[in-house]
Design a protein around this motif. Structure first.
Motif, PDB file in Angstrom:
ATOM      1  N   HIS A 179      -7.787  75.081 -34.409  1.00 30.01           N
ATOM      2  CA  HIS A 179      -6.601  75.925 -34.556  1.00 30.01           C
ATOM      3  C   HIS A 179      -5.729  75.925 -33.305  1.00 30.01           C
ATOM      4  O   HIS A 179      -4.657  76.522 -33.308  1.00 30.01           O
TER       5      HIS A 179
ATOM      6  N   GLU B 138       2.662  79.147 -34.254  1.00 25.48           N
ATOM      7  CA  GLU B 138       1.363  79.414 -34.865  1.00 25.48           C
ATOM      8  C   GLU B 138       0.302  79.714 -33.805  1.00 25.48           C
ATOM      9  O   GLU B 138      -0.515  80.627 -33.969  1.00 25.48           O
TER      10      GLU B 138
ATOM     11  N   SER C 216       1.062  83.169 -32.303  1.00 22.81           N
ATOM     12  CA  SER C 216       0.718  84.223 -33.247  1.00 22.81           C
ATOM     13  C   SER C 216      -0.797  84.424 -33.317  1.00 22.81           C
ATOM     14  O   SER C 216      -1.293  85.559 -33.329  1.00 22.81           O
ATOM     15  N   ARG C 217      -1.532  83.321 -33.345  1.00 28.78           N
ATOM     16  CA  ARG C 217      -2.993  83.412 -33.426  1.00 28.78           C
ATOM     17  C   ARG C 217      -3.585  83.996 -32.154  1.00 28.78           C
ATOM     18  O   ARG C 217      -4.502  84.825 -32.208  1.00 28.78           O
TER      19      ARG C 217
ATOM     20  N   TYR D 228      -5.657  87.532 -31.891  1.00 29.78           N
ATOM     21  CA  TYR D 228      -7.012  87.588 -31.343  1.00 29.78           C
ATOM     22  C   TYR D 228      -7.104  88.593 -30.199  1.00 29.78           C
ATOM     23  O   TYR D 228      -7.993  89.450 -30.171  1.00 29.78           O
TER      24      TYR D 228
ATOM     25  N   ASP E  91     -14.072  82.917 -37.011  1.00 27.44           N
ATOM     26  CA  ASP E  91     -12.786  83.013 -37.697  1.00 27.44           C
ATOM     27  C   ASP E  91     -11.654  82.434 -36.860  1.00 27.44           C
ATOM     28  O   ASP E  91     -10.707  81.847 -37.405  1.00 27.44           O
ATOM     29  N   TYR E  92     -11.741  82.589 -35.543  1.00 27.51           N
ATOM     30  CA  TYR E  92     -10.707  82.077 -34.647  1.00 27.51           C
ATOM     31  C   TYR E  92     -11.049  80.702 -34.074  1.00 27.51           C
ATOM     32  O   TYR E  92     -10.361  80.211 -33.181  1.00 27.51           O
TER      33      TYR E  92
ATOM     34  N   GLU F 124      -5.783  80.008 -25.701  1.00 25.63           N
ATOM     35  CA  GLU F 124      -6.687  79.989 -26.854  1.00 25.63           C
ATOM     36  C   GLU F 124      -7.242  81.385 -27.135  1.00 25.63           C
ATOM     37  O   GLU F 124      -7.436  81.764 -28.287  1.00 25.63           O
TER      38      GLU F 124
END
Length: 444
Positions: free
Chosen positions: A40, A72, A75-76, A80, A155-156, A407
């Motif tokens: 991701h 993206e 946002s992720r 997190y 999940d991440y 990250e």
């Protein structure tokens, strides 16, 4: 790039005892194992020509670096990191719930009485109670621990273990924590009974001593329980890191890597050591996901922590915080025991059965002291960043490494948000520092 990764862990392990008591564009030569990466999180690599063509102005260069983070990814990363704010709250509230469960119905008192019958002597009784408290806290917090440490990390895309190996490591950690907590509780309460009303001053002193012990034994006895350490094989990397270490008088003759990819995709490194000892250690993700300039930048930062004596400063700062926490605990425990002591069969602050209540009082203080503790660490991280820039002279390597840290860290928070929630500077702050150094030094 944590503040002496192990040392910070050790500090917060001891602090948590008193607070809650529960609970790259190019591969380096010689990397033979495929890198473990987060699917991701993929920042497009750039060429040396792109870096050389960046504006000289630090603000403009910083913007160019951050623009490489896709919406993206941002946002992720935001989701997190911001989720961690809520987890901090839920862990705090769960600690209070655990305290309520353990002292209500006189459960803690009954465990104390059982420990007295089995252990007979006060020191052994308190060790047994401390061991019980460690196991009880682990079991009662296990659902949240599984979500936070396993489900959410998967999940991440940052976890690499399946559930069984992950859970086995939790059990190993439980064993270490149980032994450590049993001994720490017995020592603490023996001191409290002996010194009487001045227990809060001596409690802070004992906590400082325990912290030093953890820092001494952790790298040798605890860390190898979770990871395998071996000398770095890459000659160019080892030579570069040892040259920087020796240039600043860090007493090392080897560089070690450890297999963090067994657990995570995160990059990290640390220079641990106290009282004249030192060990330089890089995780295998760092070796395989970053270039030599990035590794030099990261290790310049970590060596900075050692050379600047951050570990000793951090110990002193945390002992002062714990002194304030014990003072608060003396005031709060006096009031709580007068009101609830008889109801829960607690015989006073020196009664080990009051440990869950003492834990709750400390957790309240440390929860509201979070901005202070975060700021103390963040200031040292900034100092280590700047030391590393002057030592490694790799502003682009530093900036590239900082992008990778996005990250798991929100890249561009507001100023108040950064003060309260960030124990490391944000990506924007760190990249800007690197680009400001580049501008001032006139490097490409």
């Amino acid at each position: 790039m944590k503040l002496k990764s192990f040392c910070v862990t050790a500090i917060f392990t001891v602090a948590a005892f008193f607070a809650s008591l529960a609970s790259a564009s190019e591969q380096p030569t010689g990397a033979t194992t495929a890198p473990v990466t987060n699917a991701h999180f993929q920042v497009e690599p750039v060429s040396d020509e792109w870096r050389a063509g960046l504006p000289r102005d630090a603000d403009a260069a910083t913007k160019a670096y951050l623009d490489r983070l896709s919406p993206e990814i941002v946002s992720r990363a935001n989701a997190y990191f911001e989720g961690g704010y809520w987890l901090h709250l839920w862990n705090f509230l769960l600690g209070l719930v655990i305290t309520t469960i353990l002292i209500s119905g006189k459960r803690a008192a009954r465990v104390r009485d059982w420990s007295q019958r089995v252990g007979r002597k006060p020191f052994l009784r308190d060790m047994l109670f401390g061991a019980f408290y460690s196991v009880a806290g682990f079991c009662l917090s296990l659902p949240l621990s599984i979500y936070q440490g396993y489900v959410r990390e998967h999940d991440y895309g940052m976890a690499t273990q399946t559930f069984i190996p992950w859970f086995v490591e939790q059990l190993v950690g439980l064993g270490v924590n149980t032994v450590g907590l049993a001994v720490a509780v017995a020592i603490l309460y023996a001191v409290m009974r002996r010194v009487g009303a001045g227990w809060w001053v001596w409690g802070a002193s004992v906590s400082g001593g325990l912290l030093v012990v953890v820092l001494l034994i952790g790298p040798v006895w605890i860390d190898p329980l979770f990871n395998t350490y071996k000398p770095v094989e890459n000659g160019a990397i080892k030579s570069a890191v040892l040259a920087m270490a020796k240039a600043d008088g860090v007493p090392v003759d080897n560089v070690y890597e450890f297999d963090a990819s067994r657990q995570t995709t995160r990059i990290s490194a640390n220079v641990s050591g106290i009282f004249g000892s030192a060990a330089v250690r890089l995780n295998d993700n760092l070796l395989r996901r970053t270039t030599l300039p990035e590794i030099r930048a990261v290790m310049g930062h970590e060596l900075g922590h050692y050379v600047l004596n951050h570990i000793y400063k951090m110990i002193a700062e945390f002992v002062l915080i714990l002194l304030a926490a014990f003072l608060f605990a003396q005031w709060a425990m006096a009031k709580l025991l007068v009101r609830y002591g008889e109801r829960f069969a607690l015989k006073g602050v020196t009664d080990v059965a009051s440990l869950p209540l003492l834990s709750a009082v400390f957790s309240v203080f440390m929860f509201f002291a979070t901005p202070v503790t975060n700021t103390l660490i963040r200031v040292q991280e900034i100092e280590a960043d700047r030391f590393g820039l002057n030592l490694a002279r790799e502003p682009h390597g530093a900036a590239e490494a900082f992008l990778k840290l996005t990250e798991y860290r929100k890249p561009d928070p507001g100023p108040i948000e950064e003060i309260i929630f960030f124990d490391h500077p944000s990506t924007r702050f760190r990249v800007h520092d690197a680009m400001r150094w580049r501008e001032a030094m006139g490097t490409p």
